[in-house]
Design a protein around this motif. Structure first.
Motif, short mmCIF file in Angstrom:
data_model
loop_
_atom_site.label_atom_id
_atom_site.label_comp_id
_atom_site.label_asym_id
_atom_site.label_seq_id
_atom_site.Cartn_x
_atom_site.Cartn_y
_atom_site.Cartn_z
N ASN A 1 117.86 7.53 19.09
CA ASN A 1 118.61 6.63 19.97
C ASN A 1 119.20 5.49 19.15
OD1 ASN A 1 116.45 4.80 19.49
ND2 ASN A 1 115.34 5.58 21.24
N GLY A 2 119.82 4.55 19.83
CA GLY A 2 120.46 3.43 19.16
C GLY A 2 119.52 2.33 18.72
N PHE A 3 118.23 2.48 18.99
CA PHE A 3 117.25 1.48 18.59
C PHE A 3 116.67 1.74 17.20
CE2 PHE A 3 116.89 1.71 23.31
CZ PHE A 3 117.39 0.45 23.58
N GLY A 4 117.12 2.82 16.56
CA GLY A 4 116.60 3.17 15.24
C GLY A 4 115.40 4.09 15.28
N GLU A 5 114.99 4.51 16.47
CA GLU A 5 113.84 5.41 16.56
C GLU A 5 114.24 6.83 16.19
OE1 GLU A 5 110.98 3.63 19.94
OE2 GLU A 5 112.92 4.32 20.70
N ARG A 6 113.28 7.58 15.66
CA ARG A 6 113.57 8.93 15.17
C ARG A 6 112.52 9.91 15.70
NH1 ARG A 6 114.48 8.46 8.76
NH2 ARG A 6 112.41 7.49 8.86
N SER A 7 112.90 11.18 15.75
CA SER A 7 111.98 12.24 16.17
C SER A 7 111.87 13.26 15.04
CB SER A 7 112.46 12.91 17.45
OG SER A 7 113.73 13.51 17.26
N THR A 8 110.81 14.03 15.06
CA THR A 8 110.53 14.99 14.00
C THR A 8 111.22 16.32 14.28
OG1 THR A 8 108.36 13.95 13.79
CG2 THR A 8 108.69 16.03 12.64
N ALA B 1 108.04 -6.11 18.44
CA ALA B 1 107.69 -6.77 19.70
C ALA B 1 108.22 -6.00 20.91
CB ALA B 1 108.24 -8.20 19.70
N GLU B 2 109.29 -5.22 20.75
CA GLU B 2 109.89 -4.48 21.86
C GLU B 2 109.69 -2.97 21.75
OE1 GLU B 2 111.80 -6.46 19.83
OE2 GLU B 2 111.68 -8.29 21.06
N LEU B 3 109.52 -2.46 20.57
CA LEU B 3 109.42 -1.02 20.35
C LEU B 3 107.97 -0.63 20.06
CD1 LEU B 3 112.56 -0.59 18.05
CD2 LEU B 3 112.37 -0.05 20.50
N PRO B 4 107.63 0.63 20.34
CA PRO B 4 108.48 1.78 20.64
C PRO B 4 108.82 1.88 22.13
CG PRO B 4 106.22 2.50 20.50
CD PRO B 4 106.22 1.04 20.16
N THR B 5 109.86 2.65 22.42
CA THR B 5 110.17 2.96 23.80
C THR B 5 109.23 4.06 24.30
OG1 THR B 5 111.79 4.64 23.17
CG2 THR B 5 112.60 2.38 23.45
N ASP B 6 109.06 4.12 25.61
CA ASP B 6 108.21 5.17 26.18
C ASP B 6 108.77 6.56 25.88
OD1 ASP B 6 106.46 3.30 27.19
OD2 ASP B 6 107.36 3.27 29.20
N VAL B 7 110.09 6.67 25.84
CA VAL B 7 110.72 7.96 25.55
C VAL B 7 110.35 8.42 24.15
CG1 VAL B 7 112.92 9.15 25.21
CG2 VAL B 7 112.61 7.60 27.15
N SER B 8 110.37 7.50 23.19
CA SER B 8 110.03 7.85 21.81
C SER B 8 108.59 8.31 21.70
CB SER B 8 110.27 6.64 20.90
OG SER B 8 109.76 6.89 19.60
N VAL B 9 107.67 7.60 22.34
CA VAL B 9 106.26 7.98 22.28
C VAL B 9 106.06 9.35 22.91
CG1 VAL B 9 103.93 7.40 23.07
CG2 VAL B 9 105.46 5.59 22.26
#
Length: 328
Positions: A139-146, A177-185
């Motif tokens: 996503n645009g927050f910099g989170e990544r998936s494997t 303070a804001e991350l991770p998002t629930d979707v990322s977890v």
């Protein structure tokens, strides 16, 4: 007529019983995995307090870069030679419970033509392989998936044939303070659960690395909260996919504060990490192998792992360190 009536009643009873069972038991009883005993034994071998897990699973690009920095050309021959030095070291079995190779290393042989995996097996060292295919933006927050889940079962079957007996899967979660998002977890832990199913179906135990990447100046308590959330969801998804928990070892990151916050004291980091693991991992997990990403030096990392081992004496799971970065 009486016999016909009894037969119809019997058939009606069987249909009703089947329908009732389907309602009351919507999921099948735990499926039988023919590799279950082997998988559990492999995980127990990795969970040995007196020995370490040696992780040399860097991909070809990353390893070549390190070799170039060390003054070598960094080509395929150099990579093979470096892995041969590691895998044929004298007394390796007394120090290491297992060695994690990458796909290229698992297929390589030493100077005599013997596969490196076979050399390790003969020495009494369990052979592992990195099974994920890296990370991609989510996503645009910099989170990544494997990546690598769609072909995991096919590749794990091939890895088993090449001599591997466990596979490592890396999950990355951003912590601020804001991350991770629930979707990322959910996305990352769900992928881990599906991978565990494919991996164990092919006869490989699971080494699940949970990497927490820090941003900002959040506290160590925030890191502990995120760690507990990710570890608990990981175990949940492994169970939901009928994974064998006794055939998994967990590689959690040490709980520390964000890079812009004050440095976390050793006792605080160790105590917080141990608390998070106690709250989330069931006793069925045979081993916890903490790694020390984010700590300022290798010496500091070694002190943290040693303190964690000492504080975890008496826990239902064994604690062993993971080494890799200090080798080159």
């Amino acid at each position: 007529a009486g016999a016909a009536t009894c037969l119809l009643a019997s058939r009606r009873h069987r249909r009703l019983s089947l329908s009732t069972r389907q309602v009351l038991q919507p999921f099948q009883i735990e499926p039988i995995n023919p590799y279950a005993a082997e998988i559990k034994a492999t995980a127990q071998q990795l969970a040995t307090r007196q020995r370490v897990l040696l992780d040399v699973s860097e991909d070809a690009t990353s390893l070549s870069k390190r070799l170039v920095e060390a003054g070598l050309p960094g080509d395929a021959a150099d990579r093979r030679a470096w892995r041969e030095v590691v895998c044929t070291a004298a007394g390796l079995a007394h120090l290491c419970s297992g060695v994690v190779l990458d796909d290229e290393g698992l297929r390589q042989a030493d100077g005599d033509g013997t596969a490196l995996a076979e050399r390790l097996r003969r020495a009494g060292v369990t052979v592992g392989v990195r099974a994920d295919a890296g990370l991609r933006p989510m996503n645009g927050f910099g989170e990544r998936s494997t990546e690598g889940l769609t072909t995991a079962e096919e590749r794990c079957g091939e890895f088993y044939a090449l001599g591997a007996r466990f596979a490592k899967w890396r999950t990355e979660v951003l912590c601020s303070a804001e991350l991770p998002t629930d979707v990322s977890v959910w996305e990352n832990t769900s992928r881990l659960g599906h991978f565990a199913k494919s991996c164990q179906k092919s006869g490989l135990a699971v080494a699940a690395e949970v990497s927490v990447v820090h941003e900002g100046k959040h506290t160590v308590e925030r890191t502990a909260y995120v760690t507990e959330k990710v570890l608990s969801q990981s175990i949940r998804h492994i169970n939901e996919q009928d994974g064998i928990v006794e055939g998994c070892v967990l590689l959690p990151a040490m709980c520390i504060a964000g890079p812009e916050a004050a440095p976390t004291l050793l006792l605080e980091a160790v105590g917080t990490t141990l608390q998070s693991v106690r709250r989330t991992l069931p006793p069925a997990v045979p081993g916890v192998l903490p790694f020390t990403e984010g700590l300022p030096s290798l010496e500091d990392a070694a002190r943290h792992v040693r303190a964690f081992q000492e504080d975890a004496i008496g826990e239902p799971w064994a604690v062993a360190p993971v080494y890799g970065a200090a080798l080159l």
